[in-house]
Design a protein around this motif. Sequence first.
Motif, short mmCIF file in Angstrom:
data_model
loop_
_atom_site.label_atom_id
_atom_site.label_comp_id
_atom_site.label_asym_id
_atom_site.label_seq_id
_atom_site.Cartn_x
_atom_site.Cartn_y
_atom_site.Cartn_z
N TRP A 32 0.83 -1.21 0.00
CA TRP A 32 0.00 0.00 0.00
C TRP A 32 0.86 1.25 0.00
O TRP A 32 0.49 2.28 -0.55
CB TRP A 32 -0.93 0.00 1.21
CG TRP A 32 -1.99 -1.04 1.10
CD1 TRP A 32 -2.12 -2.16 1.87
CD2 TRP A 32 -3.03 -1.10 0.13
NE1 TRP A 32 -3.18 -2.91 1.44
CE2 TRP A 32 -3.77 -2.28 0.37
CE3 TRP A 32 -3.42 -0.28 -0.92
CZ2 TRP A 32 -4.88 -2.65 -0.39
CZ3 TRP A 32 -4.52 -0.65 -1.69
CH2 TRP A 32 -5.24 -1.81 -1.42
N GLY A 44 -3.21 3.26 -4.91
CA GLY A 44 -4.60 3.70 -4.91
C GLY A 44 -5.39 3.13 -3.75
O GLY A 44 -5.34 1.93 -3.48
N HIS A 45 -6.10 3.99 -3.07
CA HIS A 45 -6.95 3.63 -1.94
C HIS A 45 -8.39 4.02 -2.26
O HIS A 45 -8.62 4.99 -3.01
CB HIS A 45 -6.52 4.39 -0.67
CG HIS A 45 -5.35 3.81 0.03
ND1 HIS A 45 -4.09 3.74 -0.53
CD2 HIS A 45 -5.25 3.27 1.27
CE1 HIS A 45 -3.27 3.19 0.33
NE2 HIS A 45 -3.94 2.89 1.44
N GLY A 46 -9.31 3.31 -1.65
CA GLY A 46 -10.73 3.65 -1.75
C GLY A 46 -11.29 3.92 -0.37
O GLY A 46 -10.58 3.82 0.64
N LEU A 54 -14.96 -2.15 2.65
CA LEU A 54 -15.22 -1.08 1.70
C LEU A 54 -16.49 -0.34 2.10
O LEU A 54 -17.50 -0.97 2.45
CB LEU A 54 -15.36 -1.64 0.29
CG LEU A 54 -14.07 -2.21 -0.32
CD1 LEU A 54 -14.38 -2.89 -1.65
CD2 LEU A 54 -13.04 -1.11 -0.51
N THR A 77 -11.57 8.06 1.89
CA THR A 77 -10.38 7.55 1.19
C THR A 77 -9.13 8.16 1.80
O THR A 77 -8.12 7.48 1.97
CB THR A 77 -10.49 7.83 -0.31
OG1 THR A 77 -11.66 7.17 -0.81
CG2 THR A 77 -9.27 7.36 -1.06
N ASN A 106 -15.39 7.22 -10.39
CA ASN A 106 -16.23 6.32 -11.16
C ASN A 106 -17.44 7.13 -11.65
O ASN A 106 -18.38 7.36 -10.89
CB ASN A 106 -16.66 5.15 -10.26
CG ASN A 106 -17.42 4.08 -10.97
OD1 ASN A 106 -17.72 4.16 -12.15
ND2 ASN A 106 -17.76 3.04 -10.21
N LEU A 146 -14.36 1.55 -11.59
CA LEU A 146 -13.32 1.42 -10.57
C LEU A 146 -13.50 0.07 -9.88
O LEU A 146 -14.61 -0.49 -9.89
CB LEU A 146 -13.40 2.56 -9.55
CG LEU A 146 -12.89 3.92 -10.02
CD1 LEU A 146 -13.11 4.98 -8.95
CD2 LEU A 146 -11.42 3.87 -10.42
N ILE A 150 -16.37 0.95 -6.24
CA ILE A 150 -16.17 2.13 -5.39
C ILE A 150 -16.31 3.39 -6.24
O ILE A 150 -16.01 3.39 -7.42
CB ILE A 150 -14.82 2.09 -4.65
CG1 ILE A 150 -13.64 2.02 -5.62
CG2 ILE A 150 -14.80 0.95 -3.63
CD1 ILE A 150 -12.26 2.08 -4.95
N GLU A 153 -11.14 6.43 -6.15
CA GLU A 153 -9.85 5.83 -5.81
C GLU A 153 -8.80 6.91 -5.94
O GLU A 153 -8.82 7.68 -6.90
CB GLU A 153 -9.51 4.67 -6.75
CG GLU A 153 -8.19 4.02 -6.42
CD GLU A 153 -7.87 2.80 -7.29
OE1 GLU A 153 -6.70 2.37 -7.26
OE2 GLU A 153 -8.76 2.31 -8.01
N GLU A 155 -4.50 7.94 -5.32
CA GLU A 155 -3.12 7.60 -4.99
C GLU A 155 -2.36 8.89 -4.73
O GLU A 155 -2.83 9.97 -5.08
CB GLU A 155 -2.47 6.81 -6.13
CG GLU A 155 -2.33 7.57 -7.42
CD GLU A 155 -1.68 6.75 -8.51
OE1 GLU A 155 -0.78 7.31 -9.18
OE2 GLU A 155 -2.04 5.58 -8.71
#
Length: 162
Positions: A32, A44-46, A54, A77, A106, A146, A150, A153, A155
């Motif tokens: 991560w 990339g995180h959600g 999630l 996020t 998205n 996505l 989600i 996202e 980063e």
Amino acid sequence: MSERIESRLAELGLELPAPLKLPGGARLPFPWVRVHGDRAYVSGHGPLARDGSLAGPFGKVGADVTPEQAYASARLTALAMLASLRQELGSLDRVTAWLRVFGMVNTAPGFTDTPMVVNGFSDLVVELWGERAGSHARSAVGLAELPFGIPVEIEAEVAIST
């Protein structure tokens, strides 16, 4: 050692989530956070719920998800990313500057307010680190899909003390 950023999170009534609980069958074979020298590159995180699952709502912004809900997802996020940074660095106070943020939204066809959605992330970072260290270069793009449905996202790249 004083934990300035964690104290600020507590003042705002915010908690960092548990690590991501991947949906069944999913495997993500990368870190991560990747530290190299005085930089940390964040995958990339959600948006995550407190338990690491999630967080919804899920779907396309502009159809299934309102811009306001997506802004809140971008804020979640940010918290997920901060949890990963804390786990890797030991302290969020090691982040000396936010350098670059890449936000992916998205989007439903015709939705073009992606910068306002990703502001949920940027606003929280600046609120925690201040203008000098929190301001960052940024892109906010709309994508057809996505992972896991989600809505957001993100980063990032940050400078860190070694």
